[in-house]
Design a protein around this motif. Structure first.
Motif, PDB file in Angstrom:
ATOM      1  N   ILE A 172      -6.424  87.237  10.973  1.00  0.00           N
ATOM      2  CA  ILE A 172      -6.256  87.498  12.404  1.00  0.00           C
ATOM      3  C   ILE A 172      -4.762  87.465  12.723  1.00  0.00           C
ATOM      4  N   SER A 173      -4.244  88.516  13.299  1.00  0.00           N
ATOM      5  CA  SER A 173      -2.820  88.583  13.620  1.00  0.00           C
ATOM      6  C   SER A 173      -2.593  88.327  15.107  1.00  0.00           C
ATOM      7  N   VAL A 174      -1.436  87.795  15.419  1.00  0.00           N
ATOM      8  CA  VAL A 174      -1.030  87.551  16.812  1.00  0.00           C
ATOM      9  C   VAL A 174       0.353  88.148  17.009  1.00  0.00           C
ATOM     10  N   SER A 175       0.483  89.033  17.980  1.00  0.00           N
ATOM     11  CA  SER A 175       1.761  89.684  18.261  1.00  0.00           C
ATOM     12  C   SER A 175       2.092  89.591  19.740  1.00  0.00           C
ATOM     13  N   LEU A 176       3.379  89.613  20.036  1.00  0.00           N
ATOM     14  CA  LEU A 176       3.888  89.648  21.401  1.00  0.00           C
ATOM     15  C   LEU A 176       4.604  90.975  21.638  1.00  0.00           C
ATOM     16  N   ILE A 177       4.345  91.589  22.773  1.00  0.00           N
ATOM     17  CA  ILE A 177       5.132  92.739  23.215  1.00  0.00           C
ATOM     18  C   ILE A 177       6.026  92.250  24.347  1.00  0.00           C
ATOM     19  N   GLU A 178       7.324  92.559  24.253  1.00  0.00           N
ATOM     20  CA  GLU A 178       8.293  92.066  25.232  1.00  0.00           C
ATOM     21  C   GLU A 178       8.964  93.245  25.939  1.00  0.00           C
ATOM     22  N   PRO A 179       8.323  93.793  26.974  1.00  0.00           N
ATOM     23  CA  PRO A 179       8.920  94.928  27.680  1.00  0.00           C
ATOM     24  C   PRO A 179      10.062  94.481  28.589  1.00  0.00           C
ATOM     25  N   GLY A 180      11.015  95.375  28.767  1.00  0.00           N
ATOM     26  CA  GLY A 180      11.983  95.250  29.844  1.00  0.00           C
ATOM     27  C   GLY A 180      11.451  96.046  31.020  1.00  0.00           C
ATOM     28  N   PRO A 181      12.304  96.741  31.765  1.00  0.00           N
ATOM     29  CA  PRO A 181      11.829  97.504  32.923  1.00  0.00           C
ATOM     30  C   PRO A 181      10.939  98.686  32.523  1.00  0.00           C
ATOM     31  N   ILE A 182       9.723  98.685  33.042  1.00  0.00           N
ATOM     32  CA  ILE A 182       8.729  99.725  32.776  1.00  0.00           C
ATOM     33  C   ILE A 182       8.209 100.252  34.110  1.00  0.00           C
ATOM     34  N   VAL A 183       7.989 101.550  34.197  1.00  0.00           N
ATOM     35  CA  VAL A 183       7.411 102.134  35.407  1.00  0.00           C
ATOM     36  C   VAL A 183       6.025 101.532  35.640  1.00  0.00           C
ATOM     37  N   SER A 184       5.841 100.901  36.790  1.00  0.00           N
ATOM     38  CA  SER A 184       4.543 100.277  37.093  1.00  0.00           C
ATOM     39  C   SER A 184       4.535  99.846  38.555  1.00  0.00           C
ATOM     40  N   ARG A 185       3.438  99.196  38.960  1.00  0.00           N
ATOM     41  CA  ARG A 185       3.337  98.643  40.313  1.00  0.00           C
ATOM     42  C   ARG A 185       3.800  97.189  40.350  1.00  0.00           C
ATOM     43  N   PHE A 186       4.496  96.736  39.314  1.00  0.00           N
ATOM     44  CA  PHE A 186       4.849  95.323  39.218  1.00  0.00           C
ATOM     45  C   PHE A 186       5.640  94.857  40.439  1.00  0.00           C
ATOM     46  N   ARG A 187       6.668  95.628  40.841  1.00  0.00           N
ATOM     47  CA  ARG A 187       7.492  95.195  41.973  1.00  0.00           C
ATOM     48  C   ARG A 187       6.704  95.191  43.275  1.00  0.00           C
ATOM     49  N   ALA A 188       5.847  96.190  43.473  1.00  0.00           N
ATOM     50  CA  ALA A 188       5.034  96.235  44.693  1.00  0.00           C
ATOM     51  C   ALA A 188       4.087  95.039  44.750  1.00  0.00           C
ATOM     52  N   ASN A 189       3.478  94.718  43.609  1.00  0.00           N
ATOM     53  CA  ASN A 189       2.586  93.554  43.558  1.00  0.00           C
ATOM     54  C   ASN A 189       3.367  92.255  43.755  1.00  0.00           C
ATOM     55  N   ALA A 190       4.588  92.195  43.193  1.00  0.00           N
ATOM     56  CA  ALA A 190       5.423  91.007  43.347  1.00  0.00           C
ATOM     57  C   ALA A 190       5.806  90.795  44.805  1.00  0.00           C
ATOM     58  N   ALA A 191       6.061  91.886  45.512  1.00  0.00           N
ATOM     59  CA  ALA A 191       6.393  91.774  46.933  1.00  0.00           C
ATOM     60  C   ALA A 191       5.247  91.142  47.711  1.00  0.00           C
TER      61      ALA A 191
END
Length: 291
Positions: A172-191
């Motif tokens: 069983i493998s475990v990996s992390l993905i570490e994105p920087g700025p990605i187009v998404s609704r993240f900022r709208a949801n954060a607001a």
């Protein structure tokens, strides 16, 4: 890919990275189980041709029901889990209530680990499985006014690193993905989270919050080097199909840059760079602005 259809459970598929990865993997022949917190989003995902069901990782009952439904649908076999669901609660650390911090951790940390633990017996019985956590550049490089989110991703990385060690030799493998700025609704949801949890007008940081609010409400990318969701899908495919998946996959130029800078620079120098790169202006609360 083998001739066998591979299956994956993805959380947080209502929009952004989760939605793009669900469609992308399905187009590659994966059996995708795309989940969302709201039933209206589940209905929309189904209308888009995805096998979807409701799953709120902030709820233990929802995780239990969701896993039971999943195992019925896939006849007790599942190949991979992508823990993607997450959001940010912006605000200075001194303005974060215990309830706000708990709200942040319930989804970003506790839910992801509880769901992974619920599927581990299946992976162990199969002798194989892939667990992928969607972390962030903020999982190792903190920026101001993101304390709850920073801490949740730092914690998630600690859990993932420990789990990877404990699963050594299991298949069983475990990996992390570490994105920087990605187009998404993240900022709208954060607001939305900011207005829910932070009493901005009563805060010492109110001048800085005005700058932050402009960034959160800005239309379009608010940071340089912003990439489309496809960038995360590309590394997710690697994490799911490579014979020996990496422990970490860094996405976007800022993530790679800060990874190396953190190892080379004194903390005081890195702090100044991160303050500048954050897009916010903590100095305004002290009557000064960044040059």
């Amino acid at each position: 890919m083998t001739n066998k259809t591979r299956s994956i459970l993805i959380t947080g598929c209502s929009s952004g990275i989760g939605l793009a990865c669900a469609h992308g993997l399905q187009q590659l022949g994966w059996q995708v189980y795309a989940t969302a917190r709201q039933q209206s989003d589940v209905d929309r995902l189904k209308s888009e041709g995805l096998n979807s069901f409701q799953l709120d990782v902030a709820s233990s009952d929802s995780i239990s029901r969701g896993v039971q439904y999943l195992l019925e649908q896939c006849q007790g076999k599942i190949d991979a889990l992508f823990n993607n669901a997450g959001f940010g609660v912006p605000g200075a650390v001194e303005d974060l209530s215990r309830e706000a911090m708990r709200h942040q951790f319930e989804t970003n940390v506790f839910g992801a680990i509880e769901l992974s633990n619920a599927l581990l017996p299946i992976f162990r019985a199969q002798g194989a499985g892939r667990i992928v956590f969607n972390s962030s550049v903020l999982g190792f490089a903190a920026m101001p006014y993101r304390g709850a989110y920073n801490a949740s991703k730092f914690a998630l990385e600690g859990f993932a690193d420990t789990m990877r060690q404990e699963l050594y030799g299991s298949g069983i493998s475990v990996s992390l993905i570490e994105p920087g700025p990605i187009v998404s609704r993240f900022r709208a949801n954060a607001a939305e989270q900011f207005y829910r949890w932070i009493k901005a007008e009563q805060s010492f940081h109110h001048p800085s919050y005005q700058v932050m609010a402009e960034r959160l409400n800005k239309v379009g990318p608010a940071a340089p080097f912003t990439l489309p969701e496809q960038a995360v899908l590309d590394v997710l495919i690697k994490a799911l199909t490579t014979k020996r998946p990496a422990a970490r996959y860094r996405v976007t130029t800022p993530t790679t840059l800060f990874w190396y800078l953190k190892r080379m620079l004194p903390t005081s120098c890195l702090d100044r760079i991160l303050l500048s790169a954050s897009g916010d202006e903590p100095g305004t609360a002290y009557g000064r602005k960044k040059s």
